[in-house]
Motif scaffolding. Structure first.
Motif, mmCIF file in Angstrom:
data_model
loop_
_atom_site.group_PDB
_atom_site.id
_atom_site.type_symbol
_atom_site.label_atom_id
_atom_site.label_comp_id
_atom_site.label_asym_id
_atom_site.label_seq_id
_atom_site.Cartn_x
_atom_site.Cartn_y
_atom_site.Cartn_z
ATOM 1 N N CYS A 20 17.993 -14.116 31.601
ATOM 2 C CA CYS A 20 17.680 -13.252 30.575
ATOM 3 C C CYS A 20 16.160 -13.819 30.237
ATOM 4 O O CYS A 20 14.823 -13.241 30.134
ATOM 5 C CB CYS A 20 18.077 -13.106 28.716
ATOM 6 N N LEU A 21 16.083 -15.335 30.161
ATOM 7 C CA LEU A 21 15.103 -16.154 29.557
ATOM 8 C C LEU A 21 13.932 -15.698 30.806
ATOM 9 O O LEU A 21 12.567 -15.656 30.971
ATOM 10 C CB LEU A 21 15.515 -17.680 29.746
ATOM 11 N N PHE A 24 12.818 -12.773 30.493
ATOM 12 C CA PHE A 24 11.529 -12.028 29.396
ATOM 13 C C PHE A 24 10.019 -12.768 30.002
ATOM 14 O O PHE A 24 8.855 -12.817 29.665
ATOM 15 C CB PHE A 24 12.194 -12.953 28.421
ATOM 16 N N THR A 25 10.614 -13.825 30.204
ATOM 17 C CA THR A 25 9.186 -15.199 30.719
ATOM 18 C C THR A 25 8.475 -14.354 32.077
ATOM 19 O O THR A 25 6.959 -14.257 31.146
ATOM 20 C CB THR A 25 9.637 -16.550 31.791
ATOM 21 N N LEU A 27 7.476 -10.928 32.007
ATOM 22 C CA LEU A 27 7.223 -9.876 31.528
ATOM 23 C C LEU A 27 6.648 -10.170 30.607
ATOM 24 O O LEU A 27 5.780 -9.192 30.275
ATOM 25 C CB LEU A 27 8.000 -8.898 29.871
ATOM 26 N N GLY A 28 6.703 -11.057 30.150
ATOM 27 C CA GLY A 28 5.612 -11.320 29.088
ATOM 28 C C GLY A 28 4.431 -12.401 29.734
ATOM 29 O O GLY A 28 3.035 -12.093 29.018
ATOM 30 N N THR A 45 8.462 -10.389 18.433
ATOM 31 C CA THR A 45 7.990 -9.722 19.988
ATOM 32 C C THR A 45 9.321 -9.755 20.641
ATOM 33 O O THR A 45 10.549 -9.435 20.256
ATOM 34 C CB THR A 45 7.349 -11.610 20.425
ATOM 35 N N ARG A 46 9.426 -9.455 21.697
ATOM 36 C CA ARG A 46 10.420 -9.220 22.751
ATOM 37 C C ARG A 46 11.463 -10.716 22.750
ATOM 38 O O ARG A 46 12.748 -10.120 22.805
ATOM 39 C CB ARG A 46 10.356 -9.265 24.382
ATOM 40 N N GLY A 47 11.087 -11.600 22.495
ATOM 41 C CA GLY A 47 12.030 -13.495 22.593
ATOM 42 C C GLY A 47 12.440 -13.079 20.890
ATOM 43 O O GLY A 47 13.453 -13.694 21.292
ATOM 44 N N LEU A 50 15.706 -10.868 21.219
ATOM 45 C CA LEU A 50 16.852 -11.760 22.387
ATOM 46 C C LEU A 50 16.612 -12.282 21.565
ATOM 47 O O LEU A 50 18.274 -13.042 20.944
ATOM 48 C CB LEU A 50 15.582 -12.405 23.780
ATOM 49 N N PHE A 87 17.011 -3.776 19.493
ATOM 50 C CA PHE A 87 15.813 -3.932 20.359
ATOM 51 C C PHE A 87 15.094 -2.149 20.192
ATOM 52 O O PHE A 87 13.857 -2.469 20.807
ATOM 53 C CB PHE A 87 15.668 -3.717 22.111
#
Length: 90
Positions: A20-21, A24-25, A27-28, A45-47, A50, A87
């Motif tokens: 997941c991390l 998400f990194t 994607l960011g 934000t997304r993070g 999460l 989400f």
């Protein structure tokens, strides 16, 4: 590492968190987003979503263990519904 109770479910859990991390990194970096305000009234934000999902899921699982005598799979289903709600609306 014999002092720890490393089982396949434990390893899968930590692998999922790491995945997941990483996702998400990436994607960011590829698709930066602007913070949005949801039902909590704070910008997330997304993070952030999460983190809220992981923290809430931990509490759901602890409550399930302490209050419900049903199998833990039920808590997983509740956590997935919780994650979808966070989400979508937070």
């Amino acid at each position: 590492m014999a002092w720890m109770a490393w089982t396949w479910p434990t390893a899968a859990f930590f692998a999922f968190i790491a995945a997941c991390l990483i996702v998400f990194t990436v994607l960011g970096l590829r698709r930066p987003e602007t913070p949005r305000t949801g039902v909590l009234g704070i910008e997330t934000t997304r993070g952030d979503r999460l983190f809220i999902t992981l923290l809430g899921s931990a509490y759901i699982n602890l409550a399930w263990l302490g209050l419900v005598s049903a199998p833990q799979w039920g808590a997983l289903i509740v956590c997935l519904i919780f994650a979808a709600a966070v989400f979508r609306w937070v």
